[in-house]
Design an enzyme around this catalytic site. Structure first.
Site, mmCIF file in Angstrom:
data_model
loop_
_atom_site.group_PDB
_atom_site.id
_atom_site.type_symbol
_atom_site.label_atom_id
_atom_site.label_comp_id
_atom_site.label_asym_id
_atom_site.label_seq_id
_atom_site.Cartn_x
_atom_site.Cartn_y
_atom_site.Cartn_z
ATOM 1 N N PRO A 200 32.719 40.278 52.224
ATOM 2 C CG PRO A 200 34.557 40.651 50.837
ATOM 3 C CD PRO A 200 33.738 41.283 51.931
ATOM 4 C CG HIS B 4 38.532 52.781 53.861
ATOM 5 N ND1 HIS B 4 38.157 52.569 52.557
ATOM 6 C CD2 HIS B 4 39.746 52.185 54.000
ATOM 7 C CE1 HIS B 4 39.110 51.883 51.929
ATOM 8 N NE2 HIS B 4 40.082 51.639 52.778
ATOM 9 C CG LEU C 239 43.945 41.494 50.401
ATOM 10 C CD1 LEU C 239 44.774 42.411 49.529
ATOM 11 C CD2 LEU C 239 42.478 41.744 50.213
ATOM 12 C CD GLN D 153 44.086 46.172 55.659
ATOM 13 O OE1 GLN D 153 43.867 46.350 54.463
ATOM 14 N NE2 GLN D 153 45.202 45.634 56.087
ATOM 15 C CG PHE D 154 39.464 49.940 56.611
ATOM 16 C CD1 PHE D 154 39.290 51.137 57.298
ATOM 17 C CD2 PHE D 154 40.719 49.649 56.096
ATOM 18 C CE1 PHE D 154 40.344 52.029 57.450
ATOM 19 C CE2 PHE D 154 41.776 50.531 56.252
ATOM 20 C CZ PHE D 154 41.593 51.729 56.934
ATOM 21 C CG ASP D 155 34.188 50.401 58.368
ATOM 22 O OD1 ASP D 155 34.299 50.614 57.152
ATOM 23 O OD2 ASP D 155 34.547 51.223 59.243
ATOM 24 N N GLY D 156 34.122 48.251 55.878
ATOM 25 C CA GLY D 156 33.505 48.009 54.572
ATOM 26 C C GLY D 156 34.031 46.771 53.876
ATOM 27 C CG PHE D 157 37.746 46.247 53.165
ATOM 28 C CD1 PHE D 157 37.026 46.913 52.188
ATOM 29 C CD2 PHE D 157 39.005 46.714 53.504
ATOM 30 C CE1 PHE D 157 37.544 48.040 51.555
ATOM 31 C CE2 PHE D 157 39.534 47.839 52.884
ATOM 32 C CZ PHE D 157 38.802 48.509 51.907
ATOM 33 C CD GLU E 115 42.782 41.280 54.139
ATOM 34 O OE1 GLU E 115 42.697 42.520 54.121
ATOM 35 O OE2 GLU E 115 41.902 40.525 53.690
ATOM 36 C CD GLU F 56 38.561 40.956 53.027
ATOM 37 O OE1 GLU F 56 38.231 40.411 51.953
ATOM 38 O OE2 GLU F 56 39.357 41.912 53.066
#
Lengths: 333, 355
Positions: free
Chosen positions: A97, A137, A66, A90-94, A37, A68
């Site tokens: 999915p 994040h 967008l 984009q970030f660890d917490g994402f 993304e 994952e």
């Protein structure tokens, strides 16, 4: 903690080292693709892919929807068709999915096909805290991947390793979870991008030699442990620091040799201590070094609590003082 | 079944015209389609029997879905690819895979380890909907390579509720991937009916993603072939994905572990029995004089030969060696796996008795 300066070495940030490494991968192998993304015109939210779409085109540096799971699932399909995708989450917490595709599909397909299917997919994830970010994040999910057979998990701590370990990851025929310590993105160091082989071979690396106690860490905590060792030396304690670099597999031989010399081990990571990488390391080192250990193996890390609001993260994260506290306890035993 | 369902052959075995779809099929092609459906049905019945005899751990029956599978796979060219779910036994056979490979999986001697590139038939996928993304990614890869081939991703009505399927639709649409989404709507996701999966007819989902969706009578092998062929042509010509909803019925249980009498009534099953995909083609073949009793007897005999072969082969399958636990976890050496293998070897060797 940089490599010795040689003719081809350049000083650069860890972030630039990743960028150059991706550029090298794209230039050397037409099968390499970048997916993620905002990685195209924007160059990624951290700019790790800055300029790569401009130079390699949008067929090879692909801005994705967008989604994952969709990114990793289509990366698997692209790998099946002969490409070597390098995915940015984009970030660890994402990443969650995509966790289903990573665990049920990406990790297992080589084994279930008895080696007929290879999935050379790299999943880059900026991870860890200490940047004052909002919720989701700042997380450290490495154990959730290291627990899964079929995945390799690695995390560099410095620019040279960032360049070379990413080269190793893109050349691997196994899926690799590549965890980038985002709070170290702007740390600088020497990177010899013209070398034909990495200056330090694979496996754990003793980044500071010492005789009293071994501090083991990876990724963002290596610098913290080196600071802790410097502080301890002022009090007359000579600490050895081992940068594990890889969390699956873990180079236990290097670690066991170190603990064999020092007799004491403290493991530090940002991830929660409970069932963290430190738990596995403590168990195995205890098994192999039982008669050399002078003290129980101790762990320092995050608490069994959701990652806190950023104003509290200094208390949550294992900083210099908490590492030194564990060191003191181990030395006192 | 709604009026916009594409149909070229009625349950009574009568050919009908459709304004958009047509199929010219020689008597030989019609016989061949019948034969493929009959062999798949016989093979599938053997799967159920072998499970009942304890030879297989589980068997998901395709009974009733022969036309959807045979018609769609017949539309593929050799260079096209199929990504199956776990019930696509007739698709596997249509691609040339030895169906014994499917039984190996359900016997538990492997996890389905055929080479996907040999027959362009990819691995069975038991996690619902995951393979639709793999099919899409593979199609994106074909397009990047400039290949003039396409991909069919198979899934069921239940899978349409999965996020991965929606993500696959969206990725395929935005990248214009040469993929055909082939949904076998067999009306039941284990015990949950369509009403619990979707508030709109499944084929209409495509419109929201920006590509065409078409519902076809999934028990009509001719219509299924015609519709899939058209969708594959679109894909090859760079016109992007198509969703096909093959409206069919799962005549048997979800798997051999399921008891469908708990959730659906006999009248419904019987109403679908009247729409049997083999029977309607048999009626056409007989009415046109394209096949006689000898053909049907010969086909039945071929089914028995196939069933006997797989029955014998399944019973002879050996349990894999314990090396299989460690052999292919990674493509490259991994210290932990090496260590655990060595330790397990020592453990096993400790049981060797001296003579």
């Amino acid at each position: 903690m940089t490599t010795a300066t040689t003719a081809g070495a350049e000083r650069m940030t860890l972030l630039s080292a990743l960028n150059v490494s991706l550029r090298t991968a794209l230039a050397e192998d037409p099968r390499t693709l970048l997916m993620g993304e905002d990685i195209g015109r924007l160059g990624g939210v951290f700019r790790v892919t800055d300029g790569l779409q401009k130079d390699f085109g949008d067929e090879r540096v692909m801005d994705t929807p967008l989604a994952e799971s969709g990114i990793v699932g289509t990366a698997i399909g692209l790998a099946l068709s002969g490409f070597r995708p390098v995915v940015e989450i984009q970030f660890d917490g994402f990443v969650f999915p995509a966790y289903d595709q990573i665990v049920t599909q990406l990790a297992k397909m080589h084994a279930r096909s008895r080696g007929r299917v290879r999935l050379p997919v790299v999943i880059r994830i900026p991870y860890g805290g200490a940047i004052g970010a909002v919720e989701h994040h700042s997380e450290s999910p490495e154990t959730l991947f290291a627990h899964v057979a079929g995945l390799r998990v690695m995390s560099p701590s410095n620019p040279s390793d960032a360049y070379w370990m990413l080269q190793e990851a893109v050349r691997s025929d196994d899926p690799v979870i590549f965890l980038e310590p985002k709070r170290r993105y702007y740390d600088t160091g020497e990177v010899d991008v013209r070398a034909t082989a990495r200056p330090h071979p694979q496996g754990a690396r003793v980044v500071r030699a010492g005789s009293d106690l071994t501090l083991a860490a990876y990724g963002p905590m290596v610098a913290t442990c080196l600071d802790a060792a410097a502080a301890a030396s002022e009090e007359g304690h000579d600490l050895e620091v081992v940068d594990l670099r890889s969390i699956s597999p873990i180079d236990f031989d290097t670690l066991v040799r170190s603990v064999g010399r020092t007799g004491r081990l403290v493991i530090a990571h940002e991830a929660p201590v409970f069932f963290g990488a430190g738990a596995e390391i403590a168990a195995r080192v205890t098994e192999r070094c039982f008669y050399q250990l002078e003290a129980p193996v101790l762990r320092v890390g995050g608490f069994h609590s959701p990652y806190p609001p950023s104003r509290l993260e200094d208390a949550y994260l294992p900083g210099l003082d908490r590492v030194l506290d564990a060191v003191d306890r181990a030395l006192a035993a | 079944m709604s009026d916009d369902t594409v149909r070229l052959l009625t349950p009574e075995g009568v050919r009908v015209e459709h304004p958009e779809y047509a199929l010219d099929a020689t008597p030989e092609e019609l016989r061949s389609l019948y034969r493929d459906m009959a062999l798949a049905r016989r093979f599938d019945a053997e799967g159920v029997t072998l499970q009942r005899q304890g030879e297989l751990g589980l068997w998901p029956s395709l009974l009733g879905q022969e036309a959807a599978q045979v018609g769609s796979v017949r539309a593929l060219r050799d260079d096209d690819h199929a990504f199956p779910s776990y019930r696509e036994h007739a698709v596997a056979m249509g691609r040339g895979l030895d169906p014994l490979a499917l039984m190996r999986l359900f016997r538990g001697v492997d996890n389905g380890d055929w080479d996907p590139e040999e027959h362009h038939f990819h691995l069975y996928t038991l996690v619902i909907g995951s393979q639709t993304l793999h099919a899409t990614g593979y199609a994106m890869g074909l397009a990047k390579k400039g290949a003039e081939s396409a991909v069919v991703g198979y899934f069921g009505d239940g899978a349409t509720a999965q996020g991965d399927v929606s993500e696959a639709f969206n990725f395929a649409a935005v990248y214009g991937a040469p993929v055909v989404f082939f949904c076998q709507n067999n009306q039941w996701a284990i015990s949950e009916s369509n009403e619990r999966q979707s508030r709109v007819p499944l084929y209409r989902r495509a419109q929201g993603f920006g590509f065409p969706g078409v519902r076809v009578d999934g028990n009509d092998v001719l219509a299924t072939l015609a519709v899939t062929r058209r969708a594959l042509e679109r894909a090859r010509q760079g016109e992007g994905p198509t969703l096909i909803e093959a409206f069919t019925y799962r005549m048997g249980a979800h798997t051999t572990s399921d008891d469908p009498t708990r959730y659906r009534d006999t009248a419904e099953v019987e109403s679908w029995r009247a729409k049997d995909p083999l029977l309607r083609l048999e009626r056409l073949l007989r009415a046109e004089g394209s096949a006689d009793d000898a053909f049907f007897a010969e086909t039945e005999a071929a089914g028995e030969v196939l069933a006997t072969r797989v029955r014998t082969a399944v019973r002879a399958l050996s349990v894999p060696g314990t090396d299989h636990l460690f052999d292919h976890v990674y493509a490259e050496s991994h210290a932990l796996v090496d260590e655990e293998r060595a330790a397990f070897d020592v453990y096993q060797a400790s049981f060797v008795q001296e003579v």
